[in-house]
Design an enzyme around this catalytic site. Sequence first.
Site, mmCIF file in Angstrom:
data_model
loop_
_atom_site.group_PDB
_atom_site.id
_atom_site.type_symbol
_atom_site.label_atom_id
_atom_site.label_comp_id
_atom_site.label_asym_id
_atom_site.label_seq_id
_atom_site.Cartn_x
_atom_site.Cartn_y
_atom_site.Cartn_z
ATOM 1 N N CYS A 94 0.839 -1.190 0.000
ATOM 2 C CA CYS A 94 0.000 0.000 0.000
ATOM 3 C C CYS A 94 0.879 1.247 0.000
ATOM 4 C CB CYS A 94 -0.969 -0.003 1.179
ATOM 5 S SG CYS A 94 -0.371 0.772 2.668
ATOM 6 N N GLU A 95 0.447 2.211 -0.781
ATOM 7 C CA GLU A 95 1.277 3.401 -0.932
ATOM 8 C C GLU A 95 1.169 4.344 0.263
ATOM 9 O OE1 GLU A 95 -0.071 5.092 -4.586
ATOM 10 O OE2 GLU A 95 -1.683 6.228 -3.653
ATOM 11 N N HIS A 96 0.215 4.093 1.149
ATOM 12 C CA HIS A 96 0.062 4.981 2.303
ATOM 13 C C HIS A 96 0.982 4.612 3.452
ATOM 14 C CE1 HIS A 96 -4.134 5.281 0.432
ATOM 15 N NE2 HIS A 96 -3.431 6.330 0.060
ATOM 16 N N HIS A 97 1.247 3.310 3.600
ATOM 17 C CA HIS A 97 2.064 2.867 4.732
ATOM 18 C C HIS A 97 3.282 2.050 4.306
ATOM 19 C CE1 HIS A 97 -2.134 3.355 6.157
ATOM 20 N NE2 HIS A 97 -1.539 3.972 7.161
ATOM 21 N N GLN A 135 -5.477 -0.655 -3.706
ATOM 22 C CA GLN A 135 -6.131 -1.806 -4.343
ATOM 23 C C GLN A 135 -7.102 -1.370 -5.455
ATOM 24 O OE1 GLN A 135 -7.647 -4.759 -1.565
ATOM 25 N NE2 GLN A 135 -9.138 -5.476 -3.074
ATOM 26 N N HIS A 163 -5.013 -6.349 4.022
ATOM 27 C CA HIS A 163 -4.054 -5.251 4.111
ATOM 28 C C HIS A 163 -3.379 -5.249 5.482
ATOM 29 C CE1 HIS A 163 -5.254 -2.871 0.435
ATOM 30 N NE2 HIS A 163 -6.143 -3.840 0.476
ATOM 31 N N CYS A 165 -1.725 -2.968 6.776
ATOM 32 C CA CYS A 165 -1.904 -1.698 7.491
ATOM 33 C C CYS A 165 -3.223 -1.692 8.264
ATOM 34 C CB CYS A 165 -1.795 -0.504 6.546
ATOM 35 S SG CYS A 165 -3.025 -0.447 5.252
HETATM 36 ZN ZN LIG Z 1 -2.086 1.271 4.047
#
Ligand SMILES: [Zn+2]
Length: 205
Positions: A94-97, A135, A163, A165
Amino acid sequence: MDISEENKGYNKIETFNEAATEQLAYHYKKVLELLGEDANREGLEKTPLRVAKAMQFLTQGYHSNPEDILRSAMFKEDYQQMVIVKDIELYSMCEHHMLPFVGRAHVAYIPNGTITGLSKIARVVEAFARRLQVQERLTTQIKDCIQNTLNPLGVAVVIEAQHMCMSMRGVQKQNSITTTSDFTGAFEKVATREEFIRLISAKTI
Ligand SMILES: [Zn+2]
């Protein structure tokens, strides 16, 4: 006996960008220190270098062109029924975490004069998954790539993933699965879509 001998001629060579590897390792060492670790202790000595290589492996999709993968194996064929490749293992981040999300992709298309090698579908999934992703976008990119390249009567993509995260941090919902789907053309018809969902849900083997 070394590994290449054991594999009888199949010799997998991993190549990494040396300059990038060196820079990444340098920064990962700093990260370890910032996290409170002794980056020089024995167990961590080679960790920055390993992480540098692992991260390049996990983001190798940036260096591949998924449309070219499909174009490398396109064949004229009159078959106009659904082709489904289901349960494609999926590992992305995931690009956020920058934490993994792991699951399965199911991809279908209805050819319109052109088919592709089945393994190429899995490779397209891989090429988009090995990047920093969400996703939802991953689902749409796979769909668009197949639609734009093979120009089929329709494409359907469903991804189910867990996920880290979500599981390891934040709300710690350990068993929640996120499902995303995207369709074009013939799959916008309810009956066709239901057929696809029925086939990917069936336990076949
Ligand atoms: Zn994430």
